[in-house]
Scaffold this active site. Structure first.
Site, PDB file in Angstrom:
ATOM      1  N   HIS A  28       0.867  -1.180   0.000  1.00 28.31           N
ATOM      2  CA  HIS A  28       0.000   0.000   0.000  1.00 28.31           C
ATOM      3  C   HIS A  28       0.909   1.237   0.000  1.00 28.31           C
ATOM      4  O   HIS A  28       2.011   1.191   0.546  1.00 28.31           O
ATOM      5  CB  HIS A  28      -0.840  -0.052   1.281  1.00 28.31           C
ATOM      6  CG  HIS A  28      -1.914   0.978   1.401  1.00 28.31           C
ATOM      7  ND1 HIS A  28      -1.651   2.285   1.741  1.00 28.31           N
ATOM      8  CD2 HIS A  28      -3.261   0.889   1.260  1.00 28.31           C
ATOM      9  CE1 HIS A  28      -2.802   2.955   1.804  1.00 28.31           C
ATOM     10  NE2 HIS A  28      -3.788   2.135   1.514  1.00 28.31           N
ATOM     11  N   ASP A  61       2.901  -4.522   7.992  1.00 27.78           N
ATOM     12  CA  ASP A  61       1.716  -3.697   7.775  1.00 27.78           C
ATOM     13  C   ASP A  61       0.498  -4.617   7.892  1.00 27.78           C
ATOM     14  O   ASP A  61       0.203  -5.388   6.984  1.00 27.78           O
ATOM     15  CB  ASP A  61       1.801  -3.050   6.388  1.00 27.78           C
ATOM     16  CG  ASP A  61       0.528  -2.289   6.034  1.00 27.78           C
ATOM     17  OD1 ASP A  61      -0.439  -2.300   6.827  1.00 27.78           O
ATOM     18  OD2 ASP A  61       0.498  -1.688   4.937  1.00 27.78           O
ATOM     19  N   GLN A  65      -4.770  -4.742   6.751  1.00 23.25           N
ATOM     20  CA  GLN A  65      -5.793  -5.677   6.270  1.00 23.25           C
ATOM     21  C   GLN A  65      -5.879  -6.920   7.145  1.00 23.25           C
ATOM     22  O   GLN A  65      -6.962  -7.397   7.468  1.00 23.25           O
ATOM     23  CB  GLN A  65      -5.496  -6.111   4.822  1.00 23.25           C
ATOM     24  CG  GLN A  65      -5.714  -5.031   3.787  1.00 23.25           C
ATOM     25  CD  GLN A  65      -7.134  -4.507   3.753  1.00 23.25           C
ATOM     26  OE1 GLN A  65      -8.089  -5.225   4.023  1.00 23.25           O
ATOM     27  NE2 GLN A  65      -7.280  -3.241   3.428  1.00 23.25           N
ATOM     28  N   LYS A 117     -10.513  -0.448  10.112  1.00 30.49           N
ATOM     29  CA  LYS A 117     -10.587  -1.633   9.251  1.00 30.49           C
ATOM     30  C   LYS A 117     -10.899  -2.904  10.041  1.00 30.49           C
ATOM     31  O   LYS A 117     -10.971  -3.985   9.486  1.00 30.49           O
ATOM     32  CB  LYS A 117      -9.292  -1.790   8.466  1.00 30.49           C
ATOM     33  CG  LYS A 117      -9.161  -0.709   7.397  1.00 30.49           C
ATOM     34  CD  LYS A 117      -8.008  -0.921   6.476  1.00 30.49           C
ATOM     35  CE  LYS A 117      -7.980   0.196   5.441  1.00 30.49           C
ATOM     36  NZ  LYS A 117      -6.755   0.172   4.645  1.00 30.49           N
ATOM     37  N   CYS A 124      -4.749   2.513  -3.754  1.00 31.67           N
ATOM     38  CA  CYS A 124      -3.545   2.997  -3.067  1.00 31.67           C
ATOM     39  C   CYS A 124      -2.385   2.026  -3.213  1.00 31.67           C
ATOM     40  O   CYS A 124      -1.563   1.871  -2.299  1.00 31.67           O
ATOM     41  CB  CYS A 124      -3.801   3.268  -1.583  1.00 31.67           C
ATOM     42  SG  CYS A 124      -4.939   4.613  -1.292  1.00 31.67           S
TER      43      CYS A 124
HETATM   44  C1  LIG Z   1      -5.759   0.837   4.506  1.00 30.11           C
HETATM   45  C2  LIG Z   1      -4.356   0.347   4.472  1.00 30.11           C
HETATM   46  C3  LIG Z   1      -3.297   1.126   4.957  1.00 30.11           C
HETATM   47  C4  LIG Z   1      -3.500   2.525   5.468  1.00 30.11           C
HETATM   48  O1  LIG Z   1      -4.430   2.577   6.506  1.00 30.11           O
HETATM   49  P1  LIG Z   1      -5.004   3.998   6.995  1.00 30.11           P
HETATM   50  O2  LIG Z   1      -6.143   3.622   7.854  1.00 30.11           O
HETATM   51  O3  LIG Z   1      -5.419   4.746   5.760  1.00 30.11           O
HETATM   52  O4  LIG Z   1      -3.902   4.669   7.725  1.00 30.11           O
HETATM   53  C5  LIG Z   1      -2.038   0.608   4.927  1.00 30.11           C
HETATM   54  N1  LIG Z   1      -1.807  -0.627   4.446  1.00 30.11           N
HETATM   55  C6  LIG Z   1      -2.781  -1.408   3.971  1.00 30.11           C
HETATM   56  C7  LIG Z   1      -2.459  -2.787   3.494  1.00 30.11           C
HETATM   57  C8  LIG Z   1      -4.089  -0.950   3.960  1.00 30.11           C
HETATM   58  O5  LIG Z   1      -5.061  -1.733   3.490  1.00 30.11           O
END
Ligand SMILES: *Cc1c(COP(=O)(O)O)cnc(C)c1O
Length: 417
Positions: free
Chosen positions: A134, A211, A214, A237, A375
């Site tokens: 992302h 990260d 998800q 999320k 993104c």
């Molecule tokens: C949504 C997302 C982000 C960023 O999250 P924010 O809530 O916009 O800070 C980073 N990495 C992944 C894989 C995402 O799906």
């Protein structure tokens, strides 16, 4: 394809009807149709328990934290710290002080880039990430590289969107200072072998940030078992509020880091000559935090724990398998991201139809999906496409909603034929 065939041969779902009743927004109608919310990778809907926790906090406990001696301030502080303890338990961190509250995954990654990476990077040093990151796990490292002369090394992905272990190992070298890797790709649904990634990096003496933006709502996340140095995710999320997120960091890592921002709540003493910083995690929580958001996130994690990640994963596996099978019957439709290790997301293109047009047409059928680059523009470049349409699932989605999606996409195909 005929609509009579839609839904043929599907198995019984776990119990989404029950879960749906917990989410008031799912009763909305869109263009006169029942809402089918399939954009969970962008943000998830909130159960009543989370809405009640937010309202209850403001109705009964609201005050600033860590400052007042008065009763409400104590209640607010207790609620905020209780939320931190819930996060600790949910991801199996050793100590609550390893949980830093931030705005979201993006801020968590920026914090590590600024406070951990930058002071340690020299010209020619390398940060390893993957081709399916992302933007939030790319741009903070680019900024750190621009400031220090370090460079990014990108692990390629396979034609099916799979993580390539040999390519990763080949990129780990004497100049590698950090690995920053997604746990679950938001564009492809690919699940990376996170534990193995950490093991290989640690064998080379390299710290790892995962990260988990998800993964947090689809996989059981155990930072102890993963062994990662940092884990980042967003509350919104995982059925929590926006504006609250988590950076998990191993205590010894966090203690070695300078503050990210200065202000109230993050200091021990301040004079105009110097300031002494508070202990972790407060050192990284400058200013009045999102107290209500943390409380809401705590309620969201309680909710997920009560449903159980095993049940969620099983239900979503069924949805992904069914959506994949039904969508693939549409002529000209191509699924992007078919790795064996995959969860919760079905990205696709349709010959002759722009992803945005698919999104608009299915919206008229009440179906919410995302269209575009998600993104993750480098992923689109990797596959030579401008974007995809993406259906992303959560515990409350049903096979009926998949049917509505498939019918809508087929409608788009016929309109553009
Ligand atoms: C949504 C997302 C982000 C960023 O999250 P924010 O809530 O916009 O800070 C980073 N990495 C992944 C894989 C995402 O799906």
């Amino acid at each position: 394809m005929s609509l009579a065939l839609v839904g043929a041969g599907r198995e019984a779902a776990v119990s989404p009807k029950l879960w749906r009743d917990d989410f008031p927004i799912l009763g909305e109608r869109v263009h006169g149709k029942p809402l089918a919310y399939l954009d969970n990778a962008a943000t998830t809907q909130k159960p009543q328990a989370v809405i009640d926790a937010l309202a209850g906090y403001y109705a009964h406990d609201n005050a600033n934290v860590h400052r007042g001696v008065h009763t409400l301030s104590q209640r607010a502080t207790d609620a905020y710290e209780a939320a931190r303890a819930k996060v600790r338990g949910f991801i199996n961190a050793r100590q609550a002080e390893e949980i830093v509250f931030v705005r979201g995954a993006t801020e968590a990654i920026n914090l590590v880039a600024a406070s951990f990476a930058r002071p340690r990077l020299a010209p020619g040093d390398e940060i390893v990430l993957s081709a399916m990151e992302h933007h939030s796990n790319i741009v903070p490292w680019q900024l750190a590289c621009a400031a220090t002369g370090a460079v990014l090394k990108v692990v390629p992905i396979g034609d099916d969107g799979a993580f390539l272990p040999e390519a990763y190992e080949a990129l780990l070298g004497p100049r590698t200072k950090l690995v920053a890797m997604t746990h679950l790709s938001n564009a492809l649904g690919t699940v990376t072998p996170a534990r193995w990634i950490v093991e290989r990096a640690h064998a080379a003496g390299v710290p790892v940030l995962l990260d988990g933006a998800q993964a947090i709502s689809h996989l059981a996340v155990d930072v102890g078992a993963l062994g990662c140095d940092f884990y980042a995710f967003s509350g919104h999320k995982v059925f929590g509020p926006t504006g609250i997120g988590v950076l998990y960091g191993k205590a010894e890592r966090l203690r070695s880091m300078v503050p990210y921002q200065g202000g109230g709540d993050m200091i021990r003493t301040v004079t105009f000559e110097e300031s002494r910083f508070a202990d972790i995690p407060y050192r990284f929580e400058a200013g009045t935090p999102n107290i209500a958001g943390a409380v809401g996130l705590g309620a969201a994690l309680d909710y997920v724990s009560a449903v159980g990640m095993g049940a969620i994963a099983a239900h979503e596996r069924e949805l992904v398998a069914y959506a994949t099978r039904e969508l693939e019957r549409i002529p000209g439709l191509r699924i992007v991201g078919t790795a064996k290790e995959k969860a919760s997301i079905v990205s696709f293109t349709l010959e002759g139809v722009h992803p945005h047009d698919i999104g608009t047409i299915v919206d008229h059928a009440g179906v919410a999906i995302r269209a575009g680059h998600h993104c993750a523009m480098p992923v689109m470049q990797r596959f030579g496409i401008p974007g995809t349409a993406r259906a992303s699932f959560a515990l409350y989605n049903t096979l009926d909603e998949v049917d509505a999606l498939v019918a809508g996409v087929d409608e788009a195909r016929r309109m553009f034929r």
